[in-house]
Design a protein around this motif. Structure first.
Motif, mmCIF file in Angstrom:
data_model
loop_
_atom_site.group_PDB
_atom_site.id
_atom_site.type_symbol
_atom_site.label_atom_id
_atom_site.label_comp_id
_atom_site.label_asym_id
_atom_site.label_seq_id
_atom_site.Cartn_x
_atom_site.Cartn_y
_atom_site.Cartn_z
ATOM 1 N N VAL A 163 0.837 -1.203 0.000
ATOM 2 C CA VAL A 163 0.000 0.000 0.000
ATOM 3 C C VAL A 163 0.870 1.250 0.000
ATOM 4 C CG1 VAL A 163 -1.830 1.274 1.185
ATOM 5 C CG2 VAL A 163 -1.798 -1.232 1.274
ATOM 6 N N VAL A 181 1.561 4.941 0.639
ATOM 7 C CA VAL A 181 0.929 5.893 1.560
ATOM 8 C C VAL A 181 1.344 7.336 1.295
ATOM 9 C CG1 VAL A 181 0.688 4.112 3.337
ATOM 10 C CG2 VAL A 181 2.700 5.613 3.360
ATOM 11 N N GLU A 215 -7.980 -0.852 2.109
ATOM 12 C CA GLU A 215 -7.124 -2.038 2.188
ATOM 13 C C GLU A 215 -6.441 -2.144 3.549
ATOM 14 O OE1 GLU A 215 -6.734 -4.561 0.270
ATOM 15 O OE2 GLU A 215 -7.075 -4.014 -1.824
ATOM 16 N N LEU A 216 -5.982 -1.032 4.070
ATOM 17 C CA LEU A 216 -5.322 -1.052 5.371
ATOM 18 C C LEU A 216 -6.272 -1.488 6.473
ATOM 19 C CD1 LEU A 216 -3.296 2.280 5.045
ATOM 20 C CD2 LEU A 216 -2.314 -0.026 5.144
ATOM 21 N N ARG A 217 -7.486 -0.999 6.425
ATOM 22 C CA ARG A 217 -8.456 -1.341 7.468
ATOM 23 C C ARG A 217 -8.971 -2.763 7.343
ATOM 24 N NH1 ARG A 217 -11.863 4.423 7.590
ATOM 25 N NH2 ARG A 217 -10.265 5.586 8.781
ATOM 26 N N VAL A 251 -1.235 -4.999 9.631
ATOM 27 C CA VAL A 251 -0.628 -3.948 8.822
ATOM 28 C C VAL A 251 0.826 -3.819 9.263
ATOM 29 C CG1 VAL A 251 -0.655 -1.517 8.178
ATOM 30 C CG2 VAL A 251 -2.821 -2.730 8.559
ATOM 31 N N VAL A 307 0.072 5.969 8.479
ATOM 32 C CA VAL A 307 -0.954 4.934 8.631
ATOM 33 C C VAL A 307 -1.694 5.064 9.949
ATOM 34 C CG1 VAL A 307 -1.282 2.438 8.860
ATOM 35 C CG2 VAL A 307 0.239 3.337 7.103
ATOM 36 N N VAL A 363 -5.602 3.915 10.958
ATOM 37 C CA VAL A 363 -5.743 2.534 11.417
ATOM 38 C C VAL A 363 -5.416 2.457 12.896
ATOM 39 C CG1 VAL A 363 -4.884 0.170 11.118
ATOM 40 C CG2 VAL A 363 -5.116 1.662 9.131
ATOM 41 N N LEU A 379 -0.953 -2.523 14.106
ATOM 42 C CA LEU A 379 0.283 -2.273 13.372
ATOM 43 C C LEU A 379 1.426 -3.121 13.913
ATOM 44 C CD1 LEU A 379 0.180 1.640 13.112
ATOM 45 C CD2 LEU A 379 -0.815 -0.060 11.574
ATOM 46 N N ALA A 395 -1.016 -6.341 4.975
ATOM 47 C CA ALA A 395 -0.758 -5.102 4.241
ATOM 48 C C ALA A 395 0.615 -4.585 4.640
ATOM 49 C CB ALA A 395 -1.825 -4.061 4.547
ATOM 50 N N ALA A 416 2.799 -1.187 4.389
ATOM 51 C CA ALA A 416 2.729 0.238 4.065
ATOM 52 C C ALA A 416 4.095 0.743 3.639
ATOM 53 C CB ALA A 416 2.232 1.026 5.275
#
Length: 249
Positions: A12, A14, A29-31, A36, A57, A61, A66, A101, A103
């Motif tokens: 992803v 960012v 997509e992150l959520r 992540v 992020v 999120v 994370l 995901a 980032a």
């Protein structure tokens, strides 16, 4: 080592640093991901703070979802071990059918650590599904902040990392209307010397830490001394005031 129900790895983008530059698809997509993953370097770990991608992020999120992955960006001897550890952590998620995901600043297809992550994870989970979500790049952000046009009509655009060598940068400055130089912040005085020698200093601007604390946007003539690795140099041609559509071919 394969798993019939292998999941997905999503890179992803960012953006350069402004949390408002995430696209709607990126946020979705992150959520939706089970985990992540965000890159962390020695510099960010030493201060106990979030890395740049993580800071973006975290605005969208829950931080509890994370996972920091350590990377050795300047330590060639430690890179392989860090990539292996990162790949193993992501493989744990996707091997069981989950979605991970990753980032990455800017765009995952442009000078991104994501390419190395994919290579490592595929070695552990060959049937993992990989997809990417494009992100806004630093050159786009800097163009917007300075009001520059990246290209129009028959203009050519070259993106060159300073690490490719001065000759490559000189050639681009001679051949292309718009030139973007990445990875040259720490040697910025020399980068600007090359631009001056090409007679294009008046066309150049420098952006550092775009969208982040300590952001700086200035013309080349206003810039002095080295800057952060996260710096972008943009050289765009002076527009000649041609009538509307006059440059279209």
């Amino acid at each position: 080592m394969t798993s019939p129900g292998a999941g997905a790895l999503v890179g992803v983008g960012v953006g350069p640093g402004d949390p408002e530059h995430l696209t709607l698809k990126a946020v979705r997509e992150l959520r939706a991901a089970d985990r992540v993953f965000v890159p962390s370097t020695a510099a960010s770990s030493a201060t106990g703070g979030a890395g740049r991608a993580e800071a973006v992020v975290a605005e969208h999120v829950d931080e509890a979802r994370l996972v920091r992955l350590g990377f050795a960006m300047t330590d060639a001897g430690g890179r392989d071990a860090k990539w292996d550890a990162a790949g193993a952590a992501i493989a744990e998620v996707v091997r069981g059918g989950g979605t991970a995901a990753f980032a990455t600043l800017g765009d995952p297809a442009l000078y991104s650590t994501f390419a190395y992550v994919v290579h490592t994870v595929r070695g552990l989970v060959p049937d993992v599904t990989v997809r990417t979500v494009p992100g806004i790049t630093a050159m786009q952000d800097l163009a917007a902040r300075t009001g520059a046009l990246l290209a129009e009509g028959t203009d050519g655009l070259a993106l060159v990392p300073w690490t490719a060598g001065e000759d490559r940068v000189r050639a681009a400055l001679a051949a292309f209307e718009t030139v973007v130089i990445y990875k040259g912040g720490r040697q910025l005085p020399r980068v600007l010397d090359v631009i001056r020698a090409a007679g294009r200093e008046s066309e150049a601007s420098v952006g550092t830490h775009l969208g982040q604390a300590g952001e700086s946007v200035a013309t080349a003539r206003e810039t002095d001394g080295p800057a952060s690795y996260f710096s972008t140099v943009l050289v765009t041609p002076a527009r000649d005031g041609a009538p509307r559509g006059g440059r279209i071919r």
